[in-house]
Write a protein that holds these residues in place. Sequence first.
Motif, PDB file in Angstrom:
ATOM      1  N   ASP A 352      42.706   1.226  74.964  1.00 17.65           N
ATOM      2  CA  ASP A 352      42.762  -0.244  74.962  1.00 17.65           C
ATOM      3  C   ASP A 352      44.110  -0.674  75.526  1.00 17.65           C
ATOM      4  N   MET A 353      44.150  -1.875  76.060  1.00 15.99           N
ATOM      5  CA  MET A 353      45.443  -2.389  76.530  1.00 15.99           C
ATOM      6  C   MET A 353      46.336  -2.616  75.322  1.00 15.99           C
ATOM      7  N   LYS A 354      47.596  -2.385  75.499  1.00 16.83           N
ATOM      8  CA  LYS A 354      48.515  -2.531  74.347  1.00 16.83           C
ATOM      9  C   LYS A 354      48.636  -3.986  73.928  1.00 16.83           C
ATOM     10  N   TYR A 355      48.808  -4.888  74.871  1.00 16.50           N
ATOM     11  CA  TYR A 355      48.974  -6.310  74.546  1.00 16.50           C
ATOM     12  C   TYR A 355      47.954  -7.119  75.330  1.00 16.50           C
ATOM     13  N   PRO A 356      46.697  -7.104  74.892  1.00 19.61           N
ATOM     14  CA  PRO A 356      45.663  -7.751  75.714  1.00 19.61           C
ATOM     15  C   PRO A 356      45.787  -9.277  75.719  1.00 19.61           C
ATOM     16  N   LEU A 357      45.653  -9.834  76.872  1.00 16.51           N
ATOM     17  CA  LEU A 357      45.679 -11.280  77.021  1.00 16.51           C
ATOM     18  C   LEU A 357      44.324 -11.858  76.613  1.00 16.51           C
TER      19      LEU A 357
END
Length: 483
Positions: A352-357
């Motif tokens: 998963d993206m670390k800091y998903p927008l």
Amino acid sequence: KKQNLTTIIVFGASGDLAKRKTFPALYELFTKKLLPKHTRIIGYARSPLNREDFLKRIKQYIKSPGDDIAAFEELCEYRSGEYGKPDDFQQMHARVRELEGEMDTASGGKNCGVMRIYYLALPPTTFVEVAGNIKENLYSNDVTNHLVIEKPFGSDRDSSKVLGGQISKYFREEEIFRTDHYLGKDMVKNLMALRFANTFYDAVWNKEYISNVQITFKEKIGTQGRGGYFDEFGIIRDVIQNHLMQVLSIIAMETPKSLDAEDIRDCKAAVLKCIPPATLDETLLGQYTASEDGSEPGYLDDETVRKGSNTPTFAMTTLHIDNDRWRGVPFVVKAGKALEDARVSVRIQFKDMKYPLFPNMARNELVIRISPAEAIYMKTVVKEPGLTNNLALSELDLTYQDRYTHIPIPDAYASLILDVLGTDHSNFVRADELDESWRIFTPLLHQIDNENITPLPYRFGSRGPEGESNFLEVFGGYVKPVL
Ligand code: BG6
């Protein structure tokens, strides 16, 4: 251009492997003008066949023989004899020398050497006897000698070591070409380019970005008359320990120092060394039963299979690679016969993206389809087209038959024989790789055999035994995409 004078001797020439694979591959190379200009092919087996019957047999699996088939036949001849008789091999040696003399004359003495390829399309029980007989009665120190053999190489670590030790009495490692036909498949050969010729794959190819890897082999067919062979081995020895582990080692290895065969094989062996033995706790075993409508028989209905056999026809297991690149990334290898689909693929799921927008993101996945219909596609999140801001999971898709419409994919065996002719070992299995791969599976195989572990039943044509569907999530760290 100077070329070798080449004699290819196919032992077991009347058998299945030779007629299905070896001869069609030789013909493919001939058609593409990739056999050396001066080549002769001798088929050798016990059956007393006349030339006509032999030629008929080897043409049986050549899909579309062209105008050049007669010229190909000219290169081929057949001899019958025993595998263990020195006399028979000495006589063949006399014939090989005669052919080499003829080729030398035809080349006007302009050749760069003589090569003999001993292609053993034979069961492994005969390897040692034939290799010994070749060494004593057919081999010559004055020529380049290549011995080609194909799995199964033993049935566990010890038996493989014994077999290897016996063969190495007669042939040096650089003369031996251990075939794993998966290494000749075009998409498997492409894995190195994909990984090491693309900045953006190279950059993310590690535990920081990759969550889990699945290497899957599915076949629709059951044992189909090969029950006797299969029952002795089972799916782990038949497909996983060799084909899938070869794919895994290329996917997971470090960057080799160069494209030299030994540098590549050093890296493949090194990554296998980092894998602890597979365990029963992280393994699911299955055996197929008759199809729901009864039209397809179950494994135990095959008369060549032992009554009450517990041999698995399906297995999936999680492997771990204990090195800096991969620590914590599960590699799930799965193989099964009589399943709902026929496909071999590698699926790499990214983290998963670390800091998903965006909320509710699906993970990226890179899928490499080895067969059928070679393809590479990257599951990619996009804004759905149209007057919407919804996200959708789509694909960046490189399907070979759409992109490379005019390039037929060569047969794996043609590619491998070409490598033998060019003395390139990159796509052949070295003794240490083989040993490491057996080290990983031998404890599990012994436990399955000794404790007579009963595999779970699954229906012919289904996805596999119960537990198959959530194994990936539980033991593989896989997250189903929900977008
Ligand atoms: C062989 C196995 O090595 O590979 C077979 O013994 C299997 O059981 C075959 O069917 C699969 O090869 P391919 O090229 O058809 O994927």
